[in-house]
Design a protein around this motif. Structure first.
Motif, PDB file in Angstrom:
ATOM      1  N   LEU A  59       1.000  -1.250  -0.017  1.00 35.67           N
ATOM      2  CA  LEU A  59       0.066   0.101  -0.050  1.00 35.67           C
ATOM      3  C   LEU A  59       0.750   1.373  -0.029  1.00 35.67           C
ATOM      4  CD1 LEU A  59      -2.716  -0.965   2.530  1.00 35.67           C
ATOM      5  CD2 LEU A  59      -3.055  -0.860   0.052  1.00 35.67           C
ATOM      6  N   ASP A  60       2.178   1.161   0.245  1.00 35.35           N
ATOM      7  CA  ASP A  60       2.990   2.514   0.138  1.00 35.35           C
ATOM      8  C   ASP A  60       3.393   2.791  -1.303  1.00 35.35           C
ATOM      9  OD1 ASP A  60       3.330   2.764   2.934  1.00 35.35           O
ATOM     10  OD2 ASP A  60       4.615   0.956   3.004  1.00 35.35           O
ATOM     11  N   ILE A  61       2.440   3.613  -1.897  1.00 39.23           N
ATOM     12  CA  ILE A  61       2.513   3.879  -3.147  1.00 39.23           C
ATOM     13  C   ILE A  61       2.224   5.479  -3.667  1.00 39.23           C
ATOM     14  CG2 ILE A  61       1.915   1.644  -4.310  1.00 39.23           C
ATOM     15  CD1 ILE A  61      -0.928   2.640  -4.748  1.00 39.23           C
ATOM     16  N   VAL A  62       2.596   6.039  -2.655  1.00 39.34           N
ATOM     17  CA  VAL A  62       2.689   7.725  -2.936  1.00 39.34           C
ATOM     18  C   VAL A  62       4.036   8.248  -2.837  1.00 39.34           C
ATOM     19  CG1 VAL A  62       0.106   7.896  -2.485  1.00 39.34           C
ATOM     20  CG2 VAL A  62       1.633   8.536  -0.804  1.00 39.34           C
ATOM     21  N   ALA A  63       4.119   9.346  -3.356  1.00 37.65           N
ATOM     22  CA  ALA A  63       5.216  10.311  -3.097  1.00 37.65           C
ATOM     23  C   ALA A  63       4.925  11.532  -2.765  1.00 37.65           C
ATOM     24  CB  ALA A  63       6.337  10.189  -4.276  1.00 37.65           C
ATOM     25  N   ASP A  85      -5.201  22.885  -2.826  1.00 33.80           N
ATOM     26  CA  ASP A  85      -5.464  22.813  -4.312  1.00 33.80           C
ATOM     27  C   ASP A  85      -4.185  22.359  -5.133  1.00 33.80           C
ATOM     28  OD1 ASP A  85      -8.124  23.092  -4.455  1.00 33.80           O
ATOM     29  OD2 ASP A  85      -7.935  25.345  -4.738  1.00 33.80           O
ATOM     30  N   GLU A  86      -2.968  22.405  -4.252  1.00 33.20           N
ATOM     31  CA  GLU A  86      -1.597  22.108  -4.838  1.00 33.20           C
ATOM     32  C   GLU A  86      -1.392  20.762  -5.215  1.00 33.20           C
ATOM     33  OE1 GLU A  86       1.700  23.683  -6.111  1.00 33.20           O
ATOM     34  OE2 GLU A  86       0.533  24.873  -4.893  1.00 33.20           O
ATOM     35  N   ARG A  87      -1.017  20.318  -6.414  1.00 32.09           N
ATOM     36  CA  ARG A  87      -0.768  19.097  -6.732  1.00 32.09           C
ATOM     37  C   ARG A  87       0.594  18.432  -6.120  1.00 32.09           C
ATOM     38  NH1 ARG A  87      -4.472  16.867  -9.891  1.00 32.09           N
ATOM     39  NH2 ARG A  87      -6.017  18.314 -10.907  1.00 32.09           N
ATOM     40  N   ALA A  88       0.425  17.929  -5.284  1.00 30.09           N
ATOM     41  CA  ALA A  88       1.741  17.543  -4.431  1.00 30.09           C
ATOM     42  C   ALA A  88       1.896  16.127  -4.043  1.00 30.09           C
ATOM     43  CB  ALA A  88       1.465  18.478  -3.264  1.00 30.09           C
ATOM     44  N   VAL A  89       0.803  15.074  -4.582  1.00 33.74           N
ATOM     45  CA  VAL A  89       0.905  13.729  -4.173  1.00 33.74           C
ATOM     46  C   VAL A  89       0.967  13.104  -5.584  1.00 33.74           C
ATOM     47  CG1 VAL A  89      -0.059  12.031  -2.951  1.00 33.74           C
ATOM     48  CG2 VAL A  89      -0.170  14.095  -2.067  1.00 33.74           C
ATOM     49  N   LEU A  90       1.931  12.074  -5.474  1.00 32.68           N
ATOM     50  CA  LEU A  90       1.803  11.531  -6.781  1.00 32.68           C
ATOM     51  C   LEU A  90       1.387   9.912  -6.485  1.00 32.68           C
ATOM     52  CD1 LEU A  90       3.163  10.983  -9.930  1.00 32.68           C
ATOM     53  CD2 LEU A  90       5.125  10.412  -9.019  1.00 32.68           C
ATOM     54  N   CYS A  91       0.430   9.470  -7.062  1.00 29.29           N
ATOM     55  CA  CYS A  91       0.037   7.963  -7.048  1.00 29.29           C
ATOM     56  C   CYS A  91       1.072   6.931  -8.022  1.00 29.29           C
ATOM     57  CB  CYS A  91      -1.278   7.755  -7.664  1.00 29.29           C
ATOM     58  SG  CYS A  91      -1.624   6.122  -7.744  1.00 29.29           S
ATOM     59  N   GLY A  92       1.747   6.251  -7.062  1.00 24.02           N
ATOM     60  CA  GLY A  92       2.853   5.365  -7.844  1.00 24.02           C
ATOM     61  C   GLY A  92       2.379   4.437  -8.561  1.00 24.02           C
ATOM     62  N   ALA A 121      -8.023   8.423  -9.526  1.00 24.55           N
ATOM     63  CA  ALA A 121      -7.966   8.363 -10.849  1.00 24.55           C
ATOM     64  C   ALA A 121      -7.865   6.557 -11.271  1.00 24.55           C
ATOM     65  CB  ALA A 121      -6.419   8.781 -11.190  1.00 24.55           C
ATOM     66  N   CYS A 122      -7.258   5.737 -10.467  1.00 25.97           N
ATOM     67  CA  CYS A 122      -7.221   4.391 -10.703  1.00 25.97           C
ATOM     68  C   CYS A 122      -7.698   3.428  -9.777  1.00 25.97           C
ATOM     69  CB  CYS A 122      -5.473   3.915 -11.147  1.00 25.97           C
ATOM     70  SG  CYS A 122      -4.496   3.962  -9.630  1.00 25.97           S
ATOM     71  N   GLY A 123      -8.072   3.946  -8.460  1.00 29.15           N
ATOM     72  CA  GLY A 123      -8.600   3.228  -7.513  1.00 29.15           C
ATOM     73  C   GLY A 123      -7.637   2.314  -6.693  1.00 29.15           C
ATOM     74  N   ALA A 124      -6.272   2.415  -6.834  1.00 33.39           N
ATOM     75  CA  ALA A 124      -5.036   2.005  -5.999  1.00 33.39           C
ATOM     76  C   ALA A 124      -5.533   2.093  -4.599  1.00 33.39           C
ATOM     77  CB  ALA A 124      -3.957   1.977  -6.480  1.00 33.39           C
ATOM     78  N   ALA A 125      -5.426   1.293  -3.690  1.00 39.22           N
ATOM     79  CA  ALA A 125      -5.373   1.729  -2.302  1.00 39.22           C
ATOM     80  C   ALA A 125      -4.250   2.360  -1.734  1.00 39.22           C
ATOM     81  CB  ALA A 125      -5.780   0.276  -1.392  1.00 39.22           C
ATOM     82  N   PHE A 126      -4.323   3.347  -0.765  1.00 42.12           N
ATOM     83  CA  PHE A 126      -3.419   4.119  -0.249  1.00 42.12           C
ATOM     84  C   PHE A 126      -3.068   3.437   1.178  1.00 42.12           C
ATOM     85  CE2 PHE A 126      -4.448   7.827  -2.752  1.00 42.12           C
ATOM     86  CZ  PHE A 126      -3.693   7.537  -3.716  1.00 42.12           C
ATOM     87  N   ASN A 127      -2.054   3.353   1.715  1.00 43.80           N
ATOM     88  CA  ASN A 127      -1.829   2.916   3.122  1.00 43.80           C
ATOM     89  C   ASN A 127      -2.411   3.836   4.114  1.00 43.80           C
ATOM     90  OD1 ASN A 127      -0.677   2.329   5.578  1.00 43.80           O
ATOM     91  ND2 ASN A 127       1.259   1.846   4.907  1.00 43.80           N
TER      92      ASN A 127
END
Length: 107
Positions: free
Chosen positions: A23-27, A60-67, A86-92
């Motif tokens: 689930l660790d898929i964000v930057a 409103d700042e785009r500051a998180v990237l879905c991995g 956007a893709c439905g991937a689960a976040f931690n």
């Protein structure tokens, strides 16, 4: 073109040496430098400056990237979601414990 993620990443989905569960898929794009890192510890290791959180008015700042899909989310979208819109991937869900390091959320 997808943003570059700095620091000790271990895979294409932005997992790092510190946080690498399924689930660790964000930057996070850090307010202090505008660069993406997988986590606060990666920033500490690789950047030459201290981090600072985004101010409350930066929702409103785009500051998180879905991995998973590489969609850039706004801070408001991310903190309100358990999955990528956007893709439905689960976040931690435990990442919320670190939100104060990244974002000063409105009261």
């Amino acid at each position: 073109m997808s943003p570059t993620v700095l620091g000790p990443t271990v895979d294409e989905q932005t997992r790092c040496i510190h946080y690498r569960t399924a689930l660790d898929i964000v930057a996070i794009r850090f307010a202090c430098c505008g660069d993406y890192y997988p986590c606060h510890r990666c920033h500490e290791q690789a950047a030459d400056h201290p981090s600072r959180p985004w101010p409350p008015e930066a929702g409103d700042e785009r500051a998180v990237l879905c991995g998973s899909c590489r969609e850039e989310l706004t801070i408001a979208q991310y903190v309100a979601s358990t999955h990528c819109p956007a893709c439905g991937a689960a976040f931690n869900p435990r990442c919320a414990l670190h939100h104060p390091m990244y974002f000063e959320l409105p009261a």
